[in-house]
Scaffold this motif. Structure first.
Motif, PDB file in Angstrom:
ATOM      1  N   ALA A 297      64.501 111.409  19.411  1.00  0.00           N
ATOM      2  CA  ALA A 297      64.185 111.312  20.833  1.00  0.00           C
ATOM      3  C   ALA A 297      65.436 111.041  21.652  1.00  0.00           C
ATOM      4  CB  ALA A 297      63.174 110.185  21.055  1.00  0.00           C
ATOM      5  N   GLU A 298      66.412 110.392  21.073  1.00  0.00           N
ATOM      6  CA  GLU A 298      67.628 110.017  21.769  1.00  0.00           C
ATOM      7  C   GLU A 298      68.806 110.160  20.820  1.00  0.00           C
ATOM      8  OE1 GLU A 298      67.784 109.277  24.888  1.00  0.00           O
ATOM      9  OE2 GLU A 298      65.673 108.884  25.410  1.00  0.00           O
ATOM     10  N   ALA A 299      69.995 110.069  21.411  1.00  0.00           N
ATOM     11  CA  ALA A 299      71.200 110.094  20.581  1.00  0.00           C
ATOM     12  C   ALA A 299      71.356 108.753  19.877  1.00  0.00           C
ATOM     13  CB  ALA A 299      72.418 110.379  21.461  1.00  0.00           C
ATOM     14  N   GLY A 300      72.315 108.700  18.950  1.00  0.00           N
ATOM     15  CA  GLY A 300      72.583 107.451  18.257  1.00  0.00           C
ATOM     16  C   GLY A 300      71.565 107.158  17.177  1.00  0.00           C
ATOM     17  N   GLU A 301      71.453 105.898  16.830  1.00  0.00           N
ATOM     18  CA  GLU A 301      70.587 105.485  15.726  1.00  0.00           C
ATOM     19  C   GLU A 301      69.105 105.444  16.086  1.00  0.00           C
ATOM     20  OE1 GLU A 301      71.479 105.134  12.591  1.00  0.00           O
ATOM     21  OE2 GLU A 301      73.465 105.776  13.222  1.00  0.00           O
ATOM     22  N   MET A 302      68.761 105.666  17.360  1.00  0.00           N
ATOM     23  CA  MET A 302      67.343 105.692  17.714  1.00  0.00           C
ATOM     24  C   MET A 302      66.630 106.849  17.029  1.00  0.00           C
ATOM     25  SD  MET A 302      67.012 104.441  21.666  1.00  0.00           S
ATOM     26  CE  MET A 302      68.399 105.368  22.321  1.00  0.00           C
ATOM     27  N   GLY A 303      67.375 107.877  16.664  1.00  0.00           N
ATOM     28  CA  GLY A 303      66.780 108.965  15.913  1.00  0.00           C
ATOM     29  C   GLY A 303      66.230 108.508  14.579  1.00  0.00           C
ATOM     30  N   TYR A 304      66.872 107.493  13.995  1.00  0.00           N
ATOM     31  CA  TYR A 304      66.379 106.944  12.724  1.00  0.00           C
ATOM     32  C   TYR A 304      65.001 106.331  12.907  1.00  0.00           C
ATOM     33  CZ  TYR A 304      65.954 103.979   8.611  1.00  0.00           C
ATOM     34  OH  TYR A 304      65.489 103.385   7.472  1.00  0.00           O
ATOM     35  N   LEU A 305      64.806 105.700  14.049  1.00  0.00           N
ATOM     36  CA  LEU A 305      63.507 105.104  14.316  1.00  0.00           C
ATOM     37  C   LEU A 305      62.419 106.168  14.371  1.00  0.00           C
ATOM     38  CD1 LEU A 305      64.435 102.498  17.076  1.00  0.00           C
ATOM     39  CD2 LEU A 305      64.008 102.064  14.650  1.00  0.00           C
ATOM     40  N   VAL A 306      62.714 107.278  15.034  1.00  0.00           N
ATOM     41  CA  VAL A 306      61.737 108.359  15.127  1.00  0.00           C
ATOM     42  C   VAL A 306      61.385 108.885  13.747  1.00  0.00           C
ATOM     43  CG1 VAL A 306      61.357 110.714  15.967  1.00  0.00           C
ATOM     44  CG2 VAL A 306      62.407 109.010  17.465  1.00  0.00           C
ATOM     45  N   GLU A 307      62.387 109.093  12.917  1.00  0.00           N
ATOM     46  CA  GLU A 307      62.138 109.589  11.566  1.00  0.00           C
ATOM     47  C   GLU A 307      61.316 108.584  10.755  1.00  0.00           C
ATOM     48  OE1 GLU A 307      65.849 110.522   9.807  1.00  0.00           O
ATOM     49  OE2 GLU A 307      66.308 112.160  11.198  1.00  0.00           O
ATOM     50  N   SER A 308      61.548 107.301  10.988  1.00  0.00           N
ATOM     51  CA  SER A 308      60.832 106.271  10.240  1.00  0.00           C
ATOM     52  C   SER A 308      59.376 106.160  10.664  1.00  0.00           C
ATOM     53  CB  SER A 308      61.515 104.912  10.430  1.00  0.00           C
ATOM     54  OG  SER A 308      62.834 104.931   9.931  1.00  0.00           O
ATOM     55  N   LEU A 309      59.111 106.351  11.961  1.00  0.00           N
ATOM     56  CA  LEU A 309      57.774 106.149  12.498  1.00  0.00           C
ATOM     57  C   LEU A 309      56.947 107.426  12.580  1.00  0.00           C
ATOM     58  CD1 LEU A 309      58.667 103.704  15.431  1.00  0.00           C
ATOM     59  CD2 LEU A 309      58.016 103.138  13.078  1.00  0.00           C
ATOM     60  N   ALA A 310      57.596 108.566  12.461  1.00  0.00           N
ATOM     61  CA  ALA A 310      56.885 109.835  12.589  1.00  0.00           C
ATOM     62  C   ALA A 310      55.742 110.019  11.579  1.00  0.00           C
ATOM     63  CB  ALA A 310      57.874 110.997  12.478  1.00  0.00           C
ATOM     64  N   PRO A 311      55.865 109.566  10.333  1.00  0.00           N
ATOM     65  CA  PRO A 311      54.745 109.742   9.395  1.00  0.00           C
ATOM     66  C   PRO A 311      53.428 109.149   9.896  1.00  0.00           C
ATOM     67  CG  PRO A 311      56.726 109.176   8.185  1.00  0.00           C
ATOM     68  CD  PRO A 311      57.059 109.025   9.635  1.00  0.00           C
TER      69      PRO A 311
END
Length: 262
Positions: free
Chosen positions: A188-202
């Motif tokens: 959704a955003e640059a930086g490490e916030m993308g990791y959050l999206v990948e973690s919560l997407a399931p």
């Protein structure tokens, strides 16, 4: 500047603790935004015990009995939350003496992982004080090596018999993840916030097409997925299987302040 207890004012001296200030601010905000009906129902519907009455100002709070297992730890959290909901917090000892006492060692009775959301201050939500809880917070309760390691430390090194995963109403991290998934984005955003999206997407994908509110469904699904991941830990999993640790999922309602067990 003198240091005073937030919860043990001198008798006859009007003192507003930070805990009571935040609770009052929460209630005022809810009244302004949604009316008093929800709060009245929550406090007076007879389904939630308010716990013991608050101690008189200037008295020493009684020491709670030691927690011996996860069930007792969970009940203590729920009792504290009932007091928070009813605006009848205990006269917890958070003054200088307590601070000095816990500086020598700690015996917390529960470990809680919750969201970074500023509206979910975990110690306040459960009406607990210094040295009572091990608290780990990440956006949407997302897990990484540091978060899992911190939780393992709480249950294995500090020997808390309870580990709670606390999701909450209208979680912003899962809302952002839903938007990213709908847009077909990996981040959704640059930086490490993308990791959050990948973690919560399931969790978001798991509830696709299911009846009910999509975001609420995703929040509950995320709590269950987080519990499943934690059970894979070579530290947490065996502790639960041996009966030394209780794992539970829970949901915090911003509108009422109430915590319910999943």
């Amino acid at each position: 500047m003198s240091i005073t207890s937030r919860r043990r004012p001198v008798a006859g001296t009007p003192v507003t603790s930070r805990r009571r200030f935040l609770t009052t601010a929460l209630h005022t905000t809810l009244v302004a935004g949604a009316g008093t009906a929800a709060l009245t129902a929550c406090a007076d519907d007879g389904t939630t015990s308010a716990g013991p009455p608050a101690q008189p100002a200037g008295t020493n709070p009684p020491s709670p009995p030691p927690v011996v297992d996860g069930n007792q730890a969970l009940q203590r959290l729920l009792d504290g939350n009932a007091r928070f909901v009813a605006d009848r917090e205990e006269n917890l000892d958070e003054g200088v003496a307590r601070r000095v006492a816990v500086s020598k060692g700690q015996e917390p009775f529960a470990t809680v992982i919750g969201c970074v959301d500023s509206r979910v201050p975990i110690e306040l939500v459960f009406d607990q004080g210094l040295g009572d809880l091990v608290v780990v917070r990440s956006a949407g309760e997302a897990l990484d090596h540091s978060v899992i390691g911190s939780l393992e430390f709480g249950v294995a090194e500090l020997h808390t018999p309870l580990l709670m995963v606390l999701g909450h109403q209208r979680c912003g991290a899962l809302t952002a993840t839903m938007k990213a998934v709908d847009a077909g984005q990996r981040t959704a955003e640059a930086g490490e916030m993308g990791y959050l999206v990948e973690s919560l997407a399931p969790a978001v994908r798991q509830v696709a097409g299911k009846p009910g509110d999509r975001l609420t469904n995703a929040i509950h699904a995320n709590v269950e997925l987080t519990l499943a991941k934690l059970r894979q830990s070579p530290v947490i999993g065996p502790l639960e299987k041996s009966g030394k640790l209780k794992l539970v999922g829970a949901y915090y309602e911003l509108d009422t302040g109430k915590v319910t067990i999943s």
